[in-house]
Design a protein around this motif. Sequence first.
Motif, mmCIF file in Angstrom:
data_model
loop_
_atom_site.group_PDB
_atom_site.id
_atom_site.type_symbol
_atom_site.label_atom_id
_atom_site.label_comp_id
_atom_site.label_asym_id
_atom_site.label_seq_id
_atom_site.Cartn_x
_atom_site.Cartn_y
_atom_site.Cartn_z
ATOM 1 N N GLU A 228 0.851 -1.197 0.000
ATOM 2 C CA GLU A 228 0.000 0.000 0.000
ATOM 3 C C GLU A 228 0.883 1.241 0.000
ATOM 4 O O GLU A 228 0.578 2.232 0.624
ATOM 5 N N ARG A 229 1.990 1.182 -0.701
ATOM 6 C CA ARG A 229 2.901 2.322 -0.726
ATOM 7 C C ARG A 229 2.723 3.134 -1.999
ATOM 8 O O ARG A 229 2.112 2.693 -2.947
ATOM 9 N N LYS A 230 3.318 4.308 -1.968
ATOM 10 C CA LYS A 230 3.247 5.202 -3.119
ATOM 11 C C LYS A 230 4.137 4.674 -4.246
ATOM 12 O O LYS A 230 5.236 4.183 -4.004
ATOM 13 N N ILE A 231 3.664 4.787 -5.475
ATOM 14 C CA ILE A 231 4.423 4.439 -6.671
ATOM 15 C C ILE A 231 4.961 5.748 -7.245
ATOM 16 O O ILE A 231 4.192 6.682 -7.499
ATOM 17 N N THR A 232 6.269 5.816 -7.454
ATOM 18 C CA THR A 232 6.891 7.020 -7.985
ATOM 19 C C THR A 232 7.380 6.755 -9.405
ATOM 20 O O THR A 232 8.146 5.812 -9.637
ATOM 21 N N ILE A 233 6.923 7.592 -10.321
ATOM 22 C CA ILE A 233 7.266 7.450 -11.739
ATOM 23 C C ILE A 233 8.178 8.604 -12.145
ATOM 24 O O ILE A 233 7.837 9.765 -11.945
ATOM 25 N N LYS B 147 -1.688 5.314 -4.765
ATOM 26 C CA LYS B 147 -0.900 6.513 -4.481
ATOM 27 C C LYS B 147 0.204 6.564 -5.522
ATOM 28 O O LYS B 147 1.155 5.777 -5.461
ATOM 29 N N ILE B 148 0.053 7.458 -6.480
ATOM 30 C CA ILE B 148 0.997 7.542 -7.588
ATOM 31 C C ILE B 148 1.483 8.971 -7.723
ATOM 32 O O ILE B 148 0.687 9.904 -7.735
ATOM 33 N N GLU B 149 2.808 9.120 -7.841
ATOM 34 C CA GLU B 149 3.395 10.432 -8.080
ATOM 35 C C GLU B 149 4.234 10.346 -9.344
ATOM 36 O O GLU B 149 5.123 9.497 -9.455
ATOM 37 N N ALA B 150 3.941 11.203 -10.308
ATOM 38 C CA ALA B 150 4.742 11.285 -11.527
ATOM 39 C C ALA B 150 5.626 12.520 -11.436
ATOM 40 O O ALA B 150 5.150 13.613 -11.138
ATOM 41 N N ILE B 151 6.909 12.323 -11.656
ATOM 42 C CA ILE B 151 7.884 13.414 -11.651
ATOM 43 C C ILE B 151 8.425 13.532 -13.068
ATOM 44 O O ILE B 151 8.818 12.529 -13.671
ATOM 45 N N ASP C 254 10.023 3.887 -9.030
ATOM 46 C CA ASP C 254 9.462 2.572 -9.311
ATOM 47 C C ASP C 254 9.366 2.306 -10.811
ATOM 48 O O ASP C 254 9.502 1.165 -11.253
ATOM 49 N N LEU C 255 9.088 3.353 -11.578
ATOM 50 C CA LEU C 255 8.986 3.252 -13.034
ATOM 51 C C LEU C 255 9.771 4.398 -13.658
ATOM 52 O O LEU C 255 9.799 5.499 -13.111
ATOM 53 N N TYR C 256 10.360 4.131 -14.823
ATOM 54 C CA TYR C 256 11.174 5.136 -15.512
ATOM 55 C C TYR C 256 10.780 5.135 -16.988
ATOM 56 O O TYR C 256 10.952 4.136 -17.678
ATOM 57 N N PHE C 257 10.214 6.246 -17.447
ATOM 58 C CA PHE C 257 9.851 6.424 -18.847
ATOM 59 C C PHE C 257 10.835 7.417 -19.449
ATOM 60 O O PHE C 257 10.731 8.623 -19.225
ATOM 61 N N SER C 258 11.793 6.907 -20.197
ATOM 62 C CA SER C 258 12.854 7.727 -20.773
ATOM 63 C C SER C 258 12.543 8.054 -22.228
ATOM 64 O O SER C 258 11.986 7.232 -22.961
ATOM 65 N N ALA C 259 12.958 9.247 -22.656
ATOM 66 C CA ALA C 259 12.802 9.630 -24.055
ATOM 67 C C ALA C 259 13.879 8.976 -24.921
ATOM 68 O O ALA C 259 13.780 8.999 -26.140
#
Length: 161
Positions: free
Chosen positions: A27-32, A57-61, A79-84
């Motif tokens: 139940e933790r925050k997911i950081t993108i 709980k999701i935070e996109a940076i 937690d997730l990395y969306f690279s260009a």
Amino acid sequence: MRFDSRMAAKMLISVCLMLTGQLAHAERKITIAAAADLKFALDEIVMLFKSAHPAAKIEAIYGSSGKFNTQIRQGAPYDLYFSADIAYPRALKVEGLAASEVQPYAVGRIVLWSPVRDASKMTLADLTDPSIRKIAIANPQHAPYGKRAEEALKSAGCGKK
């Protein structure tokens, strides 16, 4: 990057599958960490996901793919990395810093744009026209599209004026 509904759907499905797996375990925050050009699309995707999963709980940076790459190497808790630039996550995978295989989410295209010319009929060679006094590209040191644009301009013989 041109973003269409098919890419959005594929990305949404991928994000949902990844987040569902994450959310099932904690139940933790997911950081993108995501490339800045994804802001509008990913904000909408996160909103849709949260509407289907209200407890999420999701935070996109958003920022530079290269800077995120450096931060991940230094232990940033994303937690997730969306690279260009897919080269960054591939390198992280080789170094053992990725939890899964690298998955492309879109294909970018370099385009020409002009407020006064019909850019659809222009080629890179047209940029050598003396009437074109300024060319703007993203910073090649930080932005993958800037690096690709610089490479394309050099390949076409368009040096600095």
